[in-house]
Design an enzyme around this catalytic site. Sequence first.
Site, PDB file in Angstrom:
ATOM      1  N   GLN A   1      39.480  35.256  40.639  1.00 15.50           N
ATOM      2  CA  GLN A   1      40.713  35.220  41.415  1.00 15.50           C
ATOM      3  C   GLN A   1      40.401  35.562  42.863  1.00 15.50           C
ATOM      4  O   GLN A   1      40.003  36.679  43.181  1.00 15.50           O
ATOM      5  CB  GLN A   1      41.736  36.222  40.878  1.00 15.50           C
ATOM      6  CG  GLN A   1      43.030  36.232  41.686  1.00 15.50           C
ATOM      7  CD  GLN A   1      43.896  37.439  41.401  1.00 15.50           C
ATOM      8  OE1 GLN A   1      43.797  38.036  40.323  1.00 15.50           O
ATOM      9  NE2 GLN A   1      44.730  37.821  42.355  1.00 15.50           N
TER      10      GLN A   1
ATOM     11  N   CYS B   1      47.279  36.628  40.243  1.00 16.65           N
ATOM     12  CA  CYS B   1      46.787  37.093  38.941  1.00 16.65           C
ATOM     13  C   CYS B   1      47.654  36.607  37.779  1.00 16.65           C
ATOM     14  O   CYS B   1      47.140  36.340  36.684  1.00 16.65           O
ATOM     15  CB  CYS B   1      46.663  38.609  38.911  1.00 16.65           C
ATOM     16  SG  CYS B   1      48.200  39.502  39.269  1.00 16.65           S
TER      17      CYS B   1
ATOM     18  N   HIS C   1      48.776  44.180  38.012  1.00 18.89           N
ATOM     19  CA  HIS C   1      47.799  43.116  37.797  1.00 18.89           C
ATOM     20  C   HIS C   1      47.949  42.542  36.390  1.00 18.89           C
ATOM     21  O   HIS C   1      48.154  43.283  35.428  1.00 18.89           O
ATOM     22  CB  HIS C   1      46.390  43.688  37.983  1.00 18.89           C
ATOM     23  CG  HIS C   1      45.299  42.674  37.898  1.00 18.89           C
ATOM     24  ND1 HIS C   1      45.223  41.583  38.735  1.00 18.89           N
ATOM     25  CD2 HIS C   1      44.214  42.583  37.073  1.00 18.89           C
ATOM     26  CE1 HIS C   1      44.153  40.869  38.431  1.00 18.89           C
ATOM     27  NE2 HIS C   1      43.533  41.443  37.426  1.00 18.89           N
TER      28      HIS C   1
ATOM     29  N   ASP D   1      39.847  38.595  33.171  1.00 18.93           N
ATOM     30  CA  ASP D   1      40.417  39.233  34.353  1.00 18.93           C
ATOM     31  C   ASP D   1      39.735  38.630  35.580  1.00 18.93           C
ATOM     32  O   ASP D   1      38.537  38.827  35.795  1.00 18.93           O
ATOM     33  CB  ASP D   1      40.179  40.744  34.289  1.00 18.93           C
ATOM     34  CG  ASP D   1      40.714  41.493  35.488  1.00 18.93           C
ATOM     35  OD1 ASP D   1      41.131  40.853  36.468  1.00 18.93           O
ATOM     36  OD2 ASP D   1      40.714  42.740  35.456  1.00 18.93           O
TER      37      ASP D   1
END
Length: 229
Positions: free
Chosen positions: A89, A95, A166, A181
């Site tokens: 990201q 996110c 997040h 992630d």
Amino acid sequence: MSIWTPLESNPEVLTKYIHKLGVSPSWSVIDVIGLDDELLAMLPMPVKALVLLFPISQKYEEFCAEEKKRIMAGAEPEKHPEDLFYMRQFTHNACGTVALIHSVANNKDIDIADGVLKSFLDNGLALSPEERGHALEKDKAFTEDHQKLALEGQTDAAAYEKVIHHFIALVNKEDTLYELDGRKSYPVSHGKTSAETFVRDAAKVCKEFMARDPDELRFTVLALAATEA
């Protein structure tokens, strides 16, 4: 780094978002109201991913630093399935979109119509996680769709200069539970799982996040699951 308006954890808005991106109406984003077995059993099956929204605290950052040391200190690099779709990201506040991409892309039985998401995934197959992240940053159609939906939430997301929450995705890939992630340089394996145990196994990982920051209450869990008739 480009900046998007953050998505809020509104299942209706997120469901509308994935459908606009081309995901089949057979799938929806729903709230997970509790992580105990009896509440998890109430979720419409199958559940293809859990999405966790949590605050990025000092305790979490310290845990991530220790986790990175442990992974990097391994005798051999961790091996992951070749078709595990993982991306970094690089777009600030993206996110939520990255977590949804991870959730959908790693479940081959979710139909995706021609459009923004299908084009992004097709073009990203041969790219590295870093290249995929930069591709999202430059994707004007994806940016427009995200911005439109981000402004449909119940709160004025654009009013927040700094977002401390997040999104991450938890998926079952080849009977391994993965934490995906985009802030991290790598997927994180949480061990074996199965189609039958995935929801409970993923819920356990969510509980571990919560246990590391017991004074923090701002956790939300969502599921990408079959749309209820």
